[in-house]
Design a protein around this motif. Structure first.
Motif, PDB file in Angstrom:
ATOM      1  N   VAL A  72       2.890   4.780  -9.989  1.00 52.86           N
ATOM      2  CA  VAL A  72       3.855   3.734  -9.652  1.00 52.86           C
ATOM      3  C   VAL A  72       3.590   3.397  -8.188  1.00 52.86           C
ATOM      4  O   VAL A  72       3.719   4.256  -7.311  1.00 52.86           O
ATOM      5  CB  VAL A  72       5.309   4.205  -9.856  1.00 52.86           C
ATOM      6  N   ILE A  73       3.203   2.161  -7.945  1.00 56.20           N
ATOM      7  CA  ILE A  73       2.814   1.728  -6.603  1.00 56.20           C
ATOM      8  C   ILE A  73       3.921   0.837  -6.043  1.00 56.20           C
ATOM      9  O   ILE A  73       4.315  -0.145  -6.684  1.00 56.20           O
ATOM     10  CB  ILE A  73       1.478   0.956  -6.646  1.00 56.20           C
ATOM     11  N   ALA A  74       4.412   1.170  -4.853  1.00 59.36           N
ATOM     12  CA  ALA A  74       5.408   0.344  -4.171  1.00 59.36           C
ATOM     13  C   ALA A  74       4.677  -0.576  -3.205  1.00 59.36           C
ATOM     14  O   ALA A  74       3.940  -0.107  -2.332  1.00 59.36           O
ATOM     15  CB  ALA A  74       6.407   1.218  -3.432  1.00 59.36           C
ATOM     16  N   ALA A  75       4.861  -1.887  -3.384  1.00 65.24           N
ATOM     17  CA  ALA A  75       4.155  -2.847  -2.534  1.00 65.24           C
ATOM     18  C   ALA A  75       4.975  -4.123  -2.393  1.00 65.24           C
ATOM     19  O   ALA A  75       5.722  -4.504  -3.292  1.00 65.24           O
ATOM     20  CB  ALA A  75       2.791  -3.180  -3.132  1.00 65.24           C
ATOM     21  N   ALA A  76       4.812  -4.773  -1.257  1.00 62.12           N
ATOM     22  CA  ALA A  76       5.475  -6.055  -0.987  1.00 62.12           C
ATOM     23  C   ALA A  76       4.480  -7.187  -1.220  1.00 62.12           C
ATOM     24  O   ALA A  76       3.287  -6.957  -1.453  1.00 62.12           O
ATOM     25  CB  ALA A  76       5.986  -6.080   0.451  1.00 62.12           C
ATOM     26  N   ARG A  77       4.962  -8.408  -1.139  1.00 61.04           N
ATOM     27  CA  ARG A  77       4.088  -9.577  -1.300  1.00 61.04           C
ATOM     28  C   ARG A  77       2.974  -9.560  -0.256  1.00 61.04           C
ATOM     29  O   ARG A  77       3.181  -9.202   0.890  1.00 61.04           O
ATOM     30  CB  ARG A  77       4.907 -10.859  -1.147  1.00 61.04           C
ATOM     31  N   ASP A  78       1.794  -9.958  -0.663  1.00 60.38           N
ATOM     32  CA  ASP A  78       0.599 -10.050   0.181  1.00 60.38           C
ATOM     33  C   ASP A  78       0.229  -8.715   0.833  1.00 60.38           C
ATOM     34  O   ASP A  78      -0.317  -8.682   1.923  1.00 60.38           O
ATOM     35  CB  ASP A  78       0.761 -11.149   1.240  1.00 60.38           C
ATOM     36  N   GLU A  79       0.523  -7.628   0.141  1.00 62.14           N
ATOM     37  CA  GLU A  79       0.211  -6.302   0.643  1.00 62.14           C
ATOM     38  C   GLU A  79      -0.803  -5.637  -0.289  1.00 62.14           C
ATOM     39  O   GLU A  79      -0.818  -5.877  -1.486  1.00 62.14           O
ATOM     40  CB  GLU A  79       1.490  -5.457   0.703  1.00 62.14           C
ATOM     41  N   TYR A  80      -1.650  -4.791   0.303  1.00 66.06           N
ATOM     42  CA  TYR A  80      -2.576  -3.957  -0.462  1.00 66.06           C
ATOM     43  C   TYR A  80      -2.010  -2.544  -0.472  1.00 66.06           C
ATOM     44  O   TYR A  80      -1.741  -1.973   0.587  1.00 66.06           O
ATOM     45  CB  TYR A  80      -3.961  -3.921   0.199  1.00 66.06           C
ATOM     46  N   GLU A  81      -1.833  -1.981  -1.648  1.00 67.10           N
ATOM     47  CA  GLU A  81      -1.384  -0.598  -1.789  1.00 67.10           C
ATOM     48  C   GLU A  81      -2.163   0.040  -2.923  1.00 67.10           C
ATOM     49  O   GLU A  81      -2.601  -0.641  -3.845  1.00 67.10           O
ATOM     50  CB  GLU A  81       0.115  -0.504  -2.069  1.00 67.10           C
ATOM     51  N   GLY A  82      -2.299   1.356  -2.840  1.00 65.49           N
ATOM     52  CA  GLY A  82      -3.092   2.042  -3.847  1.00 65.49           C
ATOM     53  C   GLY A  82      -2.474   3.321  -4.343  1.00 65.49           C
ATOM     54  O   GLY A  82      -1.433   3.769  -3.854  1.00 65.49           O
ATOM     55  N   ALA A  83      -3.128   3.896  -5.322  1.00 66.48           N
ATOM     56  CA  ALA A  83      -2.778   5.192  -5.900  1.00 66.48           C
ATOM     57  C   ALA A  83      -4.045   5.718  -6.564  1.00 66.48           C
ATOM     58  O   ALA A  83      -5.054   4.998  -6.667  1.00 66.48           O
ATOM     59  CB  ALA A  83      -1.651   5.061  -6.908  1.00 66.48           C
ATOM     60  N   GLN A  84      -4.003   6.960  -7.002  1.00 60.49           N
ATOM     61  CA  GLN A  84      -5.147   7.550  -7.678  1.00 60.49           C
ATOM     62  C   GLN A  84      -4.805   7.890  -9.122  1.00 60.49           C
ATOM     63  O   GLN A  84      -3.655   8.200  -9.433  1.00 60.49           O
ATOM     64  CB  GLN A  84      -5.580   8.844  -6.976  1.00 60.49           C
ATOM     65  N   ILE A  85      -5.821   7.840  -9.959  1.00 53.04           N
ATOM     66  CA  ILE A  85      -5.726   8.361 -11.320  1.00 53.04           C
ATOM     67  C   ILE A  85      -6.779   9.453 -11.415  1.00 53.04           C
ATOM     68  O   ILE A  85      -7.982   9.191 -11.269  1.00 53.04           O
ATOM     69  CB  ILE A  85      -5.990   7.272 -12.380  1.00 53.04           C
TER      70      ILE A  85
END
Length: 192
Positions: A72-85
């Motif tokens: 579950v990635i928390a991000a705002a507009r025009d933002e880059y966010e990541g997570a791993q699998i």
């Protein structure tokens, strides 16, 4: 009454020497032997679990108790966010990850999601910024773009970094989709 001068409309039900009923036990035995000698690759145990962008997923890492099904990635507009699998399998896998549309109040297209394989740097001893070495000294750090397939070695964990760019005009809300990992299954992906 069948067999008394008239043909039996259902055929002769007695197993003859070439009857499939007489060959069935031999066929079952052949399948049992083949399965024991060459077990199907699909029977390999495969686990996936999410990790935060800062988590260090080592080749020896295993699924934590109570791990969620997907990131579950928390991000705002025009933002880059990541997570791993993280992906771990008893057998070697060659998978081609595919991201679906992320849908919610709108759509975040797969083109806004970049997949990167987490690579390793071989270290002989812990250094500045390295908490501890696990296993054979491979330390997760570099990110390599996934172009095509991704190899998951047998008995090791491989981590896939998922980088999402939320479009500037995206409506606020939760967006859900999936990352298809072939034999490793389908992992849910949420951006909120």
């Amino acid at each position: 009454m069948p067999g008394r001068g008239r043909a039996d409309p259902c055929g002769d039900r007695r197993p003859g020497k070439d009857s499939p009923l007489r060959r069935a036990p031999l066929a079952c035995l052949a399948v049992a032997v083949a399965t024991a000698i060459c077990p199907a690759a699909a029977s390999a145990a495969v686990e996936t679990w999410p990790a935060t962008p800062g988590d260090k997923v080592f080749p020896a890492s295993t699924r934590p108790a109570g791990a969620a099904a997907g990131p579950v990635i928390a991000a705002a507009r025009d933002e880059y966010e990541g997570a791993q699998i993280a992906i771990r399998s008893d057998a070697a896998l060659d998978i081609t990850p595919v991201v679906s549309d992320l849908t919610g109040p709108g759509t975040i297209p797969p083109s806004a999601v970049e997949l990167l394989r987490v690579g390793y740097v071989g270290l002989k001893r812990a250094s500045t910024g390295v908490d501890a070495l696990v296993g054979d000294g491979r330390y997760p750090d570099p990110l390599y773009p996934v172009a095509g397939s991704l190899k998951v070695p047998a008995g090791e964990t491989t981590s896939l970094y998922v980088l999402v760019h939320v479009p500037a005009g995206a409506a606020a809300g939760a967006y859900t989709g999936t990352v298809e990992l072939d034999a490793a299954g389908t992992v849910p992906l949420t951006v909120a």
